[in-house]
Scaffold this motif. Structure first.
Motif, PDB file in Angstrom:
ATOM      1  N   ILE A 256      -2.886  64.245 -11.257  1.00 13.93           N
ATOM      2  CA  ILE A 256      -3.290  63.047 -10.594  1.00 13.93           C
ATOM      3  C   ILE A 256      -4.514  63.478 -10.126  1.00 13.93           C
ATOM      4  CG2 ILE A 256      -3.127  61.626  -8.591  1.00 13.93           C
ATOM      5  CD1 ILE A 256      -0.022  61.878  -8.822  1.00 13.93           C
ATOM      6  N   ALA A 257      -4.932  64.354  -9.561  1.00 19.62           N
ATOM      7  CA  ALA A 257      -6.123  64.838  -9.119  1.00 19.62           C
ATOM      8  C   ALA A 257      -7.249  65.030 -10.360  1.00 19.62           C
ATOM      9  CB  ALA A 257      -6.096  66.232  -7.997  1.00 19.62           C
ATOM     10  N   ALA A 258      -6.867  65.807 -11.247  1.00 19.97           N
ATOM     11  CA  ALA A 258      -7.887  65.770 -12.402  1.00 19.97           C
ATOM     12  C   ALA A 258      -8.156  64.722 -13.089  1.00 19.97           C
ATOM     13  CB  ALA A 258      -6.971  66.687 -13.489  1.00 19.97           C
ATOM     14  N   ALA A 259      -7.378  63.531 -13.217  1.00 18.13           N
ATOM     15  CA  ALA A 259      -7.656  62.330 -13.607  1.00 18.13           C
ATOM     16  C   ALA A 259      -8.184  61.597 -12.595  1.00 18.13           C
ATOM     17  CB  ALA A 259      -6.147  61.550 -13.784  1.00 18.13           C
ATOM     18  N   GLY A 260      -8.001  61.599 -11.347  1.00 14.67           N
ATOM     19  CA  GLY A 260      -8.848  60.888 -10.356  1.00 14.67           C
ATOM     20  C   GLY A 260     -10.060  61.318 -10.257  1.00 14.67           C
ATOM     21  N   ILE A 261     -10.342  62.548  -9.946  1.00 18.32           N
ATOM     22  CA  ILE A 261     -11.766  63.158  -9.930  1.00 18.32           C
ATOM     23  C   ILE A 261     -12.641  63.039 -11.064  1.00 18.32           C
ATOM     24  CG2 ILE A 261     -13.093  65.352  -9.683  1.00 18.32           C
ATOM     25  CD1 ILE A 261     -10.940  66.366  -7.706  1.00 18.32           C
ATOM     26  N   THR A 262     -11.888  63.057 -12.220  1.00 19.12           N
ATOM     27  CA  THR A 262     -12.610  62.767 -13.452  1.00 19.12           C
ATOM     28  C   THR A 262     -13.066  61.467 -13.500  1.00 19.12           C
ATOM     29  OG1 THR A 262     -11.571  64.295 -14.855  1.00 19.12           O
ATOM     30  CG2 THR A 262     -12.713  62.940 -16.076  1.00 19.12           C
ATOM     31  N   LEU A 263     -12.235  60.323 -13.179  1.00 21.71           N
ATOM     32  CA  LEU A 263     -12.598  59.046 -13.293  1.00 21.71           C
ATOM     33  C   LEU A 263     -13.482  58.625 -12.075  1.00 21.71           C
ATOM     34  CD1 LEU A 263      -9.125  57.477 -13.954  1.00 21.71           C
ATOM     35  CD2 LEU A 263     -11.042  57.795 -15.457  1.00 21.71           C
ATOM     36  N   ILE A 264     -13.519  59.136 -11.163  1.00 22.42           N
ATOM     37  CA  ILE A 264     -14.589  59.021  -9.807  1.00 22.42           C
ATOM     38  C   ILE A 264     -15.970  59.334 -10.278  1.00 22.42           C
ATOM     39  CG2 ILE A 264     -15.234  59.733  -7.575  1.00 22.42           C
ATOM     40  CD1 ILE A 264     -12.395  59.804  -6.746  1.00 22.42           C
ATOM     41  N   ASN A 265     -16.025  60.751 -10.983  1.00 23.88           N
ATOM     42  CA  ASN A 265     -17.206  61.087 -11.383  1.00 23.88           C
ATOM     43  C   ASN A 265     -17.853  60.169 -12.459  1.00 23.88           C
ATOM     44  OD1 ASN A 265     -17.751  63.430 -10.089  1.00 23.88           O
ATOM     45  ND2 ASN A 265     -16.478  64.688 -11.305  1.00 23.88           N
ATOM     46  N   ALA A 266     -16.750  59.537 -13.319  1.00 25.52           N
ATOM     47  CA  ALA A 266     -17.259  58.560 -14.335  1.00 25.52           C
ATOM     48  C   ALA A 266     -17.776  57.429 -13.818  1.00 25.52           C
ATOM     49  CB  ALA A 266     -16.172  58.427 -15.320  1.00 25.52           C
ATOM     50  N   ALA A 267     -17.104  56.849 -12.669  1.00 23.28           N
ATOM     51  CA  ALA A 267     -17.587  55.725 -12.204  1.00 23.28           C
ATOM     52  C   ALA A 267     -18.966  55.836 -11.306  1.00 23.28           C
ATOM     53  CB  ALA A 267     -16.399  55.258 -11.250  1.00 23.28           C
ATOM     54  N   LEU A 268     -19.170  56.955 -10.770  1.00 19.59           N
ATOM     55  CA  LEU A 268     -20.387  56.950 -10.077  1.00 19.59           C
ATOM     56  C   LEU A 268     -21.404  57.533 -10.873  1.00 19.59           C
ATOM     57  CD1 LEU A 268     -18.365  58.496  -6.904  1.00 19.59           C
ATOM     58  CD2 LEU A 268     -19.378  56.177  -7.134  1.00 19.59           C
ATOM     59  N   GLN A 269     -21.370  57.889 -11.984  1.00 20.58           N
ATOM     60  CA  GLN A 269     -22.442  58.479 -12.827  1.00 20.58           C
ATOM     61  C   GLN A 269     -23.625  57.908 -12.933  1.00 20.58           C
ATOM     62  OE1 GLN A 269     -21.056  59.196 -16.919  1.00 20.58           O
ATOM     63  NE2 GLN A 269     -22.422  60.953 -17.131  1.00 20.58           N
ATOM     64  N   GLN A 270     -23.803  56.528 -12.353  1.00 12.75           N
ATOM     65  CA  GLN A 270     -25.030  55.679 -12.778  1.00 12.75           C
ATOM     66  C   GLN A 270     -25.789  56.028 -11.312  1.00 12.75           C
ATOM     67  OE1 GLN A 270     -26.079  54.211 -15.181  1.00 12.75           O
ATOM     68  NE2 GLN A 270     -24.191  54.797 -16.383  1.00 12.75           N
ATOM     69  N   LEU A 271     -25.168  56.769 -10.229  1.00  7.05           N
ATOM     70  CA  LEU A 271     -25.777  56.698  -8.912  1.00  7.05           C
ATOM     71  C   LEU A 271     -26.699  58.108  -8.817  1.00  7.05           C
ATOM     72  CD1 LEU A 271     -22.977  55.458  -6.747  1.00  7.05           C
ATOM     73  CD2 LEU A 271     -24.862  54.020  -7.807  1.00  7.05           C
ATOM     74  N   ALA A 272     -26.533  58.817 -10.005  1.00  5.74           N
ATOM     75  CA  ALA A 272     -27.386  59.788  -9.887  1.00  5.74           C
ATOM     76  C   ALA A 272     -26.887  61.055  -8.656  1.00  5.74           C
ATOM     77  CB  ALA A 272     -28.960  59.670  -9.798  1.00  5.74           C
ATOM     78  N   VAL A 273     -27.940  61.363  -7.963  1.00  3.74           N
ATOM     79  CA  VAL A 273     -27.647  62.421  -6.894  1.00  3.74           C
ATOM     80  C   VAL A 273     -26.736  61.704  -5.883  1.00  3.74           C
ATOM     81  CG1 VAL A 273     -28.750  63.770  -5.066  1.00  3.74           C
ATOM     82  CG2 VAL A 273     -30.031  63.447  -7.187  1.00  3.74           C
ATOM     83  N   LEU A 274     -26.860  60.534  -5.635  1.00  2.00           N
ATOM     84  CA  LEU A 274     -25.944  59.851  -4.786  1.00  2.00           C
ATOM     85  C   LEU A 274     -24.489  59.916  -4.926  1.00  2.00           C
ATOM     86  CD1 LEU A 274     -26.144  58.109  -2.026  1.00  2.00           C
ATOM     87  CD2 LEU A 274     -26.208  55.943  -3.329  1.00  2.00           C
ATOM     88  N   ARG A 275     -24.044  59.942  -6.167  1.00  2.00           N
ATOM     89  CA  ARG A 275     -22.763  60.348  -6.666  1.00  2.00           C
ATOM     90  C   ARG A 275     -22.295  61.382  -6.213  1.00  2.00           C
ATOM     91  NH1 ARG A 275     -21.040  63.074 -11.177  1.00  2.00           N
ATOM     92  NH2 ARG A 275     -22.938  64.075 -12.194  1.00  2.00           N
ATOM     93  N   MET A 276     -23.072  62.327  -5.901  1.00  2.00           N
ATOM     94  CA  MET A 276     -22.462  63.803  -5.518  1.00  2.00           C
ATOM     95  C   MET A 276     -22.283  63.718  -3.942  1.00  2.00           C
ATOM     96  SD  MET A 276     -22.024  65.453  -8.168  1.00  2.00           S
ATOM     97  CE  MET A 276     -21.656  66.839  -7.216  1.00  2.00           C
ATOM     98  N   VAL A 277     -23.085  63.048  -3.178  1.00  2.53           N
ATOM     99  CA  VAL A 277     -22.875  62.791  -1.879  1.00  2.53           C
ATOM    100  C   VAL A 277     -21.659  61.833  -1.574  1.00  2.53           C
ATOM    101  CG1 VAL A 277     -23.704  61.744   0.213  1.00  2.53           C
ATOM    102  CG2 VAL A 277     -25.198  62.730  -1.481  1.00  2.53           C
ATOM    103  N   ILE A 278     -21.494  60.898  -2.288  1.00  6.19           N
ATOM    104  CA  ILE A 278     -19.956  59.943  -2.173  1.00  6.19           C
ATOM    105  C   ILE A 278     -18.925  60.888  -2.791  1.00  6.19           C
ATOM    106  CG2 ILE A 278     -18.985  57.990  -3.130  1.00  6.19           C
ATOM    107  CD1 ILE A 278     -21.643  56.808  -3.698  1.00  6.19           C
ATOM    108  N   TYR A 279     -18.984  61.640  -3.874  1.00 10.67           N
ATOM    109  CA  TYR A 279     -17.972  62.599  -4.049  1.00 10.67           C
ATOM    110  C   TYR A 279     -17.434  63.413  -2.965  1.00 10.67           C
ATOM    111  CZ  TYR A 279     -15.867  66.104  -7.090  1.00 10.67           C
ATOM    112  OH  TYR A 279     -14.932  66.978  -7.356  1.00 10.67           O
ATOM    113  N   ALA A 280     -18.412  63.876  -2.395  1.00 16.32           N
ATOM    114  CA  ALA A 280     -18.173  65.040  -1.429  1.00 16.32           C
ATOM    115  C   ALA A 280     -17.643  64.164  -0.108  1.00 16.32           C
ATOM    116  CB  ALA A 280     -19.425  65.740  -1.106  1.00 16.32           C
ATOM    117  N   VAL A 281     -17.950  62.979   0.363  1.00  9.23           N
ATOM    118  CA  VAL A 281     -17.541  62.536   1.210  1.00  9.23           C
ATOM    119  C   VAL A 281     -16.074  62.129   0.998  1.00  9.23           C
ATOM    120  CG1 VAL A 281     -17.572  60.272   2.712  1.00  9.23           C
ATOM    121  CG2 VAL A 281     -19.661  61.527   2.227  1.00  9.23           C
TER     122      VAL A 281
END
Length: 318
Positions: A256-281
């Motif tokens: 579940i975590a591997a699927a969820g994190i992969t999909l979150i990274n894909a969904a936030l890919q357009q946000l450039a550096v900001l996606r890493m901040v959202i991902y970390a939060v």
């Protein structure tokens, strides 16, 4: 001997149905190129997370060099298909066995260490592999290997996912798996009961490395290109995050975590550096409110789910 119980038959039917569902969607053009790339990464991440959970979650050994084993599998498999023109199946097996051998070689001396010392030793191993790849001209050095034949497809990936999960589940439910869990809970007590702790830690380490090699071989033969920079410490850390996020000691959680994190990274890919901040939060929030991970050490059980469904659909009381 396999018991063809109702649970096994339903599970088997579900696994087969999902395979043909995705295959049909690909054939019908319902999956875009971007979605296909993320689907392949999702499957590769599942293999990596489940294999690392065997080491970290079930045996209790903090290892930070999983990307190194992935690199071994990727480079060995790529050499066999690209330079030696061998079949993909042979390359896949060879890459996995080479990674397992590397896991055995590094595991035998280092798994006598514990805690932070083991983490540093395995981290060092991963960096050694990356450094060696940077300086071997035969495999392209820092530029990496380009033009690897694209042999990984949905069928190969799905077979390897099912194989990884099946082997891991059967191992954990065997006497070997119970010995690994005993080591995780209390290594001294396990030794007192006659368990060869070094043997089982090396076994788990080598088997986890084997499946990391499988993931590396699949990765190399889908993305055409592998470089040493692909297999840095940060890649190992990403895999560890998936294991912790899903729950140490839960195969279901790793999936579940591997699927969820992969999909979150894909969904936030357009946000450039900001996606890493959202991902970390998001990760911080989950760790605050669910420190044991999404699933803890709990596994999805079809029997339990069927019983709940039966209870929910039972006659209501007046």
């Amino acid at each position: 001997m396999v018991r063809f119980s109702k649970k096994n038959l339903i599970t088997m039917a579900g696994v087969i149905f999902f395979y043909f569902l995705v295959l049909g969607m690909q054939a019908g053009g319902l999956i875009s190129k971007f979605q296909e790339i993320n689907l392949m990464m999702l499957g590769i991440n599942i293999i990596l997370a489940v294999s690392l959970n065997l080491i970290v979650g079930f045996t209790g050994q903090l290892a930070l060099g999983h990307a190194g084993f992935m690199a071994v599998g990727a480079y060995v498999a790529a050499i066999l298909t690209m330079k030696l023109h061998q079949p993909f199946l042979l390359a896949l097996v060879a890459g996995a066995l080479a990674a397992a051998m590397a896991g055995f070689i590094i595991g035998l001396p280092t798994l006598r260490l514990k805690g932070d010392y083991l983490a540093i030793a395995t981290l060092g191993f991963g960096e050694i592999i990356r450094g060696a790849a940077n300086n071997i001209n035969y495999i392209g050095g820092a530029a990496g290997m380009i033009g690897i034949p694209r042999l990984t497809n949905w069928t190969w990936l799905y077979i390897m996912i099912v194989f990884t999960v099946l082997v891991t589940v059967n191992l954990i439910n065997s006497s070997h798996g119970r010995a690994c869990v005993a080591i995780r809970e209390n290594e001294i007590a396990a030794e007192t009961m006659g368990i060869n702790t070094t043997y089982y830690k090396v076994l788990a380490f080598a088997l986890g490395a084997f499946f990391a090699g499988v993931a590396g071989a699949l990765y190399a033969h889908y993305f055409f290109l592998i470089q040493p920079v692909t297999f840095t410490f940060f890649r190992s850390f990403d895999i560890l995050v998936m294991v912790v996020f899903g729950g140490l000691g839960s195969i279901t959680g790793s999936i579940i975590a591997a699927a969820g994190i992969t999909l979150i990274n894909a969904a936030l890919q357009q946000l450039a550096v900001l996606r890493m901040v959202i991902y970390a939060v998001l990760l911080v929030v989950v760790m605050i409110f669910r420190p044991q991970g999404l699933m803890g050490n709990w596994e999805f059980s079809l029997d339990r789910w069927l019983k709940k469904r039966g209870a929910a659909s039972g006659p209501a009381r007046n």
